[in-house]
Write an enzyme that holds these catalytic residues in place. Structure first.
Site, PDB file in Angstrom:
ATOM      1  N   GLY A   1       3.763  -0.869  -6.069  1.00 53.91           N
ATOM      2  CA  GLY A   1       3.321  -1.976  -6.927  1.00 53.91           C
ATOM      3  C   GLY A   1       3.420  -3.338  -6.258  1.00 53.91           C
TER       4      GLY A   1
ATOM      5  N   ASP B   1       1.252  -1.197 -13.424  1.00 54.14           N
ATOM      6  CA  ASP B   1       2.046  -1.864 -12.382  1.00 54.14           C
ATOM      7  C   ASP B   1       2.402  -3.286 -12.794  1.00 54.14           C
ATOM      8  OD1 ASP B   1       1.512   0.474 -11.081  1.00 54.14           O
ATOM      9  OD2 ASP B   1       0.825  -0.454  -9.216  1.00 54.14           O
TER      10      ASP B   1
ATOM     11  N   GLY C   1       0.796  -1.233   0.000  1.00 54.73           N
ATOM     12  CA  GLY C   1       0.000   0.000   0.000  1.00 54.73           C
ATOM     13  C   GLY C   1       0.816   1.266   0.000  1.00 54.73           C
TER      14      GLY C   1
END
Lengths: 387, 387
Positions: B145, B204, B141
């Site tokens: 990624g 990502d 978080g």
């Protein structure tokens, strides 16, 4: 008989640095004043000197009028209604008069101000004995237009007793010049600024002369009537900066990244235009006063980000930003950056307690805080007793 | 027999937020990895469970394969070579399986990751008993990624034993997938990301899959080969942020100041393009490595100013900037801002002592420092013992 004049300082609300690259900038008068009083010596006094007292910097000068006449009369003045640049020859002669006064080495940066005084005095009034006393609330060299306020207030006293301007000398209290007289005054003040700064933009003396808000771009100045009473906190970081080097560093960055920087300058241009429209628009229109203040704060915050993008911020400036932001007050640097002053809008409904707290905290960091309205009147004079 | 895969994290070098408004952004793989190991249970073990161990977040799950088959077999999988989105019906069924595991309330944010695991596992491998262990150097978080690296490394292990990819299973050490196999892997990882994030950009997982540098604009991704070994300090402020709210606040500012913000986004676009060209260009060309690093630092500093102009910085970010700047190292936020991570380029010739000093000072502020190369390899797998 004594005459007094007071001339305000200036702040740049938006567009510093970008203006050098063609963007619009916005400046405003800042209601801290330089006060100049002039008293011609009467014949009965039998005092044949010209005295200059610069109270706020602790300097005193005195020349015999005979010595001044001997040194400068061949230059051809007074020129009164024809503002005239100080020639290289005149600069040299005046510098000799200043040097005779044993100028203290530590304050040598103020010598050009004394030269400007001698040029303006003799060019407008010739060779009369008098005493001129100057006091100021404006810090010197902080980018708040102290030199322009000096030239403007001095010129205002010098012109007041000439036939070139029309003033009601019997009126009590502070009195404004008429518009065409202001134009003459502004031109003379600009000649003083040239002696002090070499190649000034003319912005500072224009703001100090006319007051209010001025939008400027590529040398063109537009007067704007503010429709918002705006109070600003100006924090002087007391960090000296080299304006020329900062301007050069932005130009170098622009050479390295022409496309990106050109977009940055465009963004600043839009910010300046939006900010001046906002201040000019009647209140309330679509937006309440509080909403307009929030918009202004946002525009100032955006401009600060763009100045950081140009690389002209400084650790001391960031400290001020961080401190005011704790009180939810965004700020921006004003002027050259790299130190100097920081501007914080104080909303009309902000409590005095908050202002006191933020000021105390900033002062505890060693900064100097000045609070004043912006966009007020320009130069004013007062015959006899001032209010 | 065990198979392992490792997938790198990602950082955004330039263009976050502006990319939402049509500007180019540049992302790079960040050489901290999520490691996933998969071991199918042999018949002799007589263990009919599917176990998932998420070491770095301290979570363990175990389902009987029979229970999973009973709940999910009607969905029609496995789909192996046809990456398939998790339907609403499938999301519901999988959520039931996750709930049965008494998910700890404090870590409920990770539940979608477990759902993604179940979808990818059953869609690619069907209903086989196995143990999957995941460890990671990437904070969860923090905008680095971590979820994509999880999906990519997991998918890499799941595909390795399928007929859909061609791999030399006898090769020792870390091994890359072929390009077309990577495309399949990336598509599956994207399906996992969709379960975790709803509407991810796909950036990502693409960076984690292919590694290196990726330029992206309006959904189009361009792979760039780095010609500069670049080491970055990533400082995690540990300040949680609401990405959606930050994106919305930039959009609102854009509605209030469309012209200024449009120029700001243009400036970011130019910065991203210049930065990616610089990284792609052979070294040395016109510029030495040191000069290129200085240019990169300047572009990052400029981008940071523009992010401040967008209003997405944060006191914690400013603290990091100020701290690294004491060591003459400019920084920029990376990702959503409002907290999150800050990026500092560490020049090749910078002494280890300075890196230690700045890291120590940042950690004393309560921040987490990660140092790693950027633009390295994407996902790799290893059969048997990993190096």
């Amino acid at each position: 008989m004594e005459i007094k004049a007071r001339a305000p300082g200036k702040i740049i609300l938006a567009g510093e640095h970008a203006v050098v690259h063609g963007s619009t900038a916005v400046a405003a008068s800042f209601d801290l004043f330089t006060l100049c009083s002039l008293r011609f010596h009467s014949d009965s006094e039998n005092d044949d000197t010209l005295n200059l007292s610069l109270k706020s910097v602790g300097l005193e000068f005195s020349w015999s009028v005979g010595r001044i006449r001997e040194t400068l009369s061949h230059l051809g003045g007074p020129f009164l209604s024809t503002p005239t640049s100080c020639s290289t020859e005149a600069v040299r002669c005046i510098a000799a008069l200043v040097e005779e006064q044993n100028f203290p080495e530590a304050k040598i940066g103020l010598a050009t101000g004394v030269s400007a005084f001698l040029w303006l005095y003799t060019s407008i009034q010739g060779f009369k004995p008098a005493t001129v006393v100057v006091t100021s609330d404006l810090p010197v060299g902080a980018g708040l237009g102290s030199s322009a306020a000096f030239c403007v207030s001095l010129t205002a006293t010098l012109l007041a007793y000439s036939d070139s301007v029309s003033l009601d000398k019997n009126q009590q209290g502070w009195l404004a010049y008429g518009d065409s007289d202001l134009d003459l005054l502004n031109k003379w003040a600009f000649e003083g600024e040239k002696i002090i700064h070499g190649k000034p933009s003319g912005l500072d003396n224009t703001v100090s002369t006319y007051g209010n808000i001025i939008k400027f771009r590529s040398g063109n100045l537009t007067h704007i009537k503010s429709n918002m009473p705006l109070k600003m906190l100006v924090t002087n970081t007391n960090v000296g900066r080299n304006t020329k080097a900062l301007v050069a560093s932005v130009s170098e960055r622009t050479l390295r990244h022409p496309d990106a920087m050109s977009s940055v300058f465009n963004a600043v241009d839009f910010i300046s235009k939006e900010l001046s429209s906002l201040i000019e628009s009647p209140t309330p229109d679509d937006l309440s006063m509080t909403e307009k203040e929030e918009r202004l704060q946002e525009l100032m915050e955006m401009n600060q980000g763009l100045l950081q993008c140009m690389g002209v911020s400084h650790a001391s400036i960031e400290t001020v930003l961080r401190t005011t932001l704790k009180y939810k007050l965004p700020s921006k640097l004003t002027g050259a950056g790299g130190g100097g002053c920081v501007l914080t809008l104080l909303p009309a409904l902000l409590s005095g307690t908050i202002v006191d707290k933020v000021t105390t905290e900033l002062e505890s960091c060693g900064f100097q805080c000045l609070v004043a309205g912006i966009g007020g009147k320009g130069v004013e004079i007062c015959f006899g007793e001032s209010s």
